[in-house]
Design an enzyme around this catalytic site. Structure first.
Site, PDB file in Angstrom:
ATOM      1  N   GLU A 325     -63.791  44.714  71.046  1.00  0.00           N
ATOM      2  CA  GLU A 325     -62.847  45.147  72.086  1.00  0.00           C
ATOM      3  C   GLU A 325     -62.309  43.984  72.916  1.00  0.00           C
ATOM      4  OE1 GLU A 325     -64.565  47.175  75.520  1.00  0.00           O
ATOM      5  OE2 GLU A 325     -66.512  47.014  74.552  1.00  0.00           O
ATOM      6  N   SER A 351     -63.791  50.095  63.099  1.00  0.00           N
ATOM      7  CA  SER A 351     -64.253  49.241  62.020  1.00  0.00           C
ATOM      8  C   SER A 351     -63.636  49.694  60.709  1.00  0.00           C
ATOM      9  CB  SER A 351     -65.785  49.287  61.921  1.00  0.00           C
ATOM     10  OG  SER A 351     -66.226  48.639  60.753  1.00  0.00           O
ATOM     11  N   ALA A 373     -56.820  41.577  57.635  1.00  0.00           N
ATOM     12  CA  ALA A 373     -57.466  40.318  58.023  1.00  0.00           C
ATOM     13  C   ALA A 373     -58.899  40.519  58.473  1.00  0.00           C
ATOM     14  CB  ALA A 373     -56.662  39.658  59.152  1.00  0.00           C
ATOM     15  N   ILE A 415     -55.846  39.137  53.249  1.00  0.00           N
ATOM     16  CA  ILE A 415     -56.057  37.746  53.650  1.00  0.00           C
ATOM     17  C   ILE A 415     -57.294  37.241  52.922  1.00  0.00           C
ATOM     18  CG2 ILE A 415     -56.345  36.149  55.560  1.00  0.00           C
ATOM     19  CD1 ILE A 415     -53.777  37.861  55.629  1.00  0.00           C
ATOM     20  N   LYS A 419     -62.194  29.819  49.090  1.00  0.00           N
ATOM     21  CA  LYS A 419     -63.618  29.918  48.746  1.00  0.00           C
ATOM     22  C   LYS A 419     -63.883  31.036  47.737  1.00  0.00           C
ATOM     23  CE  LYS A 419     -65.226  27.979  53.115  1.00  0.00           C
ATOM     24  NZ  LYS A 419     -63.908  27.540  53.552  1.00  0.00           N
ATOM     25  N   GLY A 459     -58.575  25.079  64.176  1.00  0.00           N
ATOM     26  CA  GLY A 459     -58.727  25.738  65.455  1.00  0.00           C
ATOM     27  C   GLY A 459     -59.166  27.178  65.392  1.00  0.00           C
TER      28      GLY A 459
END
Length: 650
Positions: A325, A351, A373, A415, A419, A459
């Site tokens: 939140e 979720s 994402a 997304i 890896k 970042g």
């Protein structure tokens, strides 16, 4: 020095009234002087007594009417002096007109003499006033505060403006000792008080010669490659660095005198040595405009930037979904501040594991595009909590994809991450399974399912750069996992542009990948960040090597080294991995078994099921014990994706 400080204190205290008093004295002196030079007699004394007040009132009144006193004498420049001359000429012309109209007897030689003298004195007074303020300010600064020896890189217009501000009001206590510039014609010359002493290759030499403590890079239009070269040279000097932003932020007619406030610290993006990737926003806007868009994980690093850029393209409705939140609230308030009622937005705290809540959201809103994402992304944490990666990454993607398919969403964009290629960790393996899920759904759904892969995002929450900066800020040590570890980097805006463009051009089933240039050695990045903070690596800040963490690769996969296995798109630097066939029945059965194992915390069963689903997944349970010599460069492997690269161990 005492005289300067006393004059400075007096002028500074009464700076609103002294200019008026000075001009009054100038007017009287300019008018009386020609009479005095030609010889005083009773007739002239009478004329002076009758007309000096008229001359002074006209003179001061003209200066007030032309608003010359609104300009601060501290910042007097050529334009201000020009206005001053114009005011003086106009005042004398008005005096001549008044005396002719009222038939007041004035000797003719008084007019040109008074005009010339008043103009010269008014200019001189302003220059002297400004000099006293500047010198007095600098003297008071030198007595009360330690000055910082500064070198400026670049001898262009931005430096000229900056030096003018330093000369006028040096609140940063900068003592500019020298300038360097690659223009040979400028070397040996001066800008204000600062000499141009050499080219940028002499930065280290000149920093030592002039005892430089801070370097300011004042070339706002410099290209990325040269910026990186100069930053590397500056990093060897142990000086602190500041840099001017891009040229568009400097062209501001509202106040060039505030240029010093635009200086910023060097950012890690400056070290990448490549131009930022910029895509055509108009095409993206045309696609997003008037669409209902759902962003899962909308409060995260990538998700929040997706929301920012989507909001700028006027969607019909933006739905931000996140389980955390605080993150959701933060991006909500930012978008409200920036767009207000112009943006139709709602925030759902939910979720992606909760299929019922997803059903409620999809069934009540006609969603056009989903940007998925939401995911767990931290490699070491997921190695120790594989069941959470399965439940959130795999099941969350499966649940959201099911809803997108069921309610006929136009596009579903996953997304993903580099890896996912030849994964050596649970996180990467689960993301590869997510790619397989969207490929399966694309085989049978009217919705276009697509994935976007990219490397490390500068970042982002939990990434290496903020960690290094925090470690430097607290005195170290800076922890690097391995001397040879390398990574590809891109900025968050670049990553999101890629995602949005993928949604526009996708036809279904593609895995989009980005050519991100040369990889960056993490060790070099750590050392540069320490040097750019004005510190010495392994002296002021220790660099320690902790060993590769569980599941961590030494080299990330080079997705676009050979182009023959990828399809080139209409957009430069974006390619498509050739889709691979996925057996739907086998995948769905395996996902069901994975979910059961995750719920029952059967770790070994989970890992074996992942290995069966992703043949290129190799567990690395004891990476921390490997030495540097046990790792080799990636070599070509064709087991799963058409052309990928794989780390082979001895």
């Amino acid at each position: 020095m005492t005289i300067y400080l006393s004059a400075y204190s007096l002028l500074n205290k009464y700076r609103r009234y002294i200019p008026l008093l000075i001009d009054t004295c100038i007017a009287m002196l300019s008018y009386v002087t020609p009479y005095a030079i030609s010889g005083i007699n009773p007739i002239k004394i009478e004329i002076i007594r009758n007309t000096i007040l008229i001359y002074t009132i006209i003179y001061i009144g003209t200066f007030i009417a032309l608003k010359t006193y609104r300009n601060m004498w501290r910042y007097t420049g050529i334009v201000d002096l020009y206005h001053c001359i114009c005011a003086s000429l106009l005042a004398n012309a008005l005096f001549y007109s008044v005396t002719r109209f009222l038939d007041i007897k004035i000797y003719y030689y008084v007019y040109p003499f008074a005009t010339t003298l008043s103009s010269m004195l008014s200019i001189t007074a302003r220059v002297v006033f400004r000099s006293i303020l500047i010198i007095g300010k600098n003297k008071s600064v030198s007595e009360g505060d330690k000055e910082t020896n500064v070198m400026i890189v670049g001898a262009g217009q931005a430096t000229y403006i900056m030096l003018g501000e330093i000369k006028a009001n040096n609140h940063n206590h900068y003592n500019v000792k020298c300038i360097v510039d690659d223009d040979i014609s400028k070397i040996g010359r001066r800008i204000y008080f600062a000499p141009v002493v050499g080219n940028t290759n002499t930065i280290k030499e000149m920093a030592k010669k002039y005892d430089i403590e801070k370097i300011i890079i004042s070339i706002p239009s410099i290209d990325k490659e040269n910026k990186k070269r100069i930053l590397n040279l500056c990093a060897e000097t142990q000086c602190k660095l500041k840099i001017l932003p891009e040229i568009y932020s400097l062209i501001d007619n509202r106040g060039q005198k505030d240029l010093l406030s635009k200086l910023r610290d060097v950012q890690v993006e400056d070290l990448l040595g490549r131009e930022p990737i910029v895509l055509d926003c108009q095409m993206t806007k045309e696609y997003i405009e008037n669409k209902v868009v759902l962003v899962t994980g909308g409060g995260g690093s990538i998700g929040s930037e997706l929301c920012r850029q989507i909001a700028s393209y006027s969607p019909k409705n933006l739905i931000v979904l996140d389980i955390y939140e605080n993150n959701a609230y933060s991006i909500q308030q930012e978008l409200v501040r920036n767009y207000g009622n112009d943006l139709n937005m709602e925030v759902q705290i939910a979720s992606v594991r909760d299929k019922n809540k997803l059903e409620q959201i999809f069934s009540t809103r006609n969603i056009d595009i989903v940007f998925h994402a939401a995911a767990h992304k931290h490699v070491p944490l997921m190695e120790h909590n594989p069941e959470e990666a399965i439940k959130n990454n795999i099941m969350g993607t499966y649940n959201t994809a099911c809803m997108a398919d069921k309610y006929k969403t136009d596009k579903f964009v996953l997304i993903s991450t580099d890896k996912a290629v030849n994964p050596t960790n649970v996180m990467g393996a689960t993301k590869r399974i997510c790619e397989m899920i969207i490929q399966v759904f694309n085989q049978r759904s009217k919705t276009d399912f697509v994935a976007v892969r990219f490397g490390n995002v500068l970042g982002s929450n939990g990434s290496v750069i903020p960690l290094f900066m925090d470690q430097i800020r607290t005195g170290g040590p800076v922890t690097v996992t391995h001397e040879e570890i390398t990574r590809y980097f891109m900025t968050i805006p670049e990553a999101v542009q890629l995602v949005l463009r993928a949604a526009k051009i996708a036809t279904g089933g593609e895995i989009f990948v980005l050519d991100m240039g040369e990889p960056v050695k993490i060790k070099d990045l750590a050392y540069n960040l320490i040097r750019l903070a004005g510190l010495v690596p392994d002296k002021d800040i220790k660099v320690t090597y902790t060993g590769l963490r569980p599941g961590e690769k030494l080299y990330e996969e080079l997705l676009i080294t050979e182009k023959s296995g990828q399809t080139k798109t209409e957009i430069d630097k974006i390619f498509i991995e050739k889709p691979t066939y996925v057996n739907e029945v086998h995948l769905l059965d395996a996902i069901s078994n994975l979910h059961k194992a995750a719920l029952n915390l059967e770790t070994e069963t989970e890992l074996k099921l992942i290995e069966n689903l992703v043949p290129t997944y190799k567990r690395t349970p004891n990476n921390n014990n490997k030495s540097k010599t046990e790792y080799e460069k990636p070599t070509l492997n064709k087991n799963e994706d058409n052309l990928v690269f794989r780390v082979e161990t001895a």
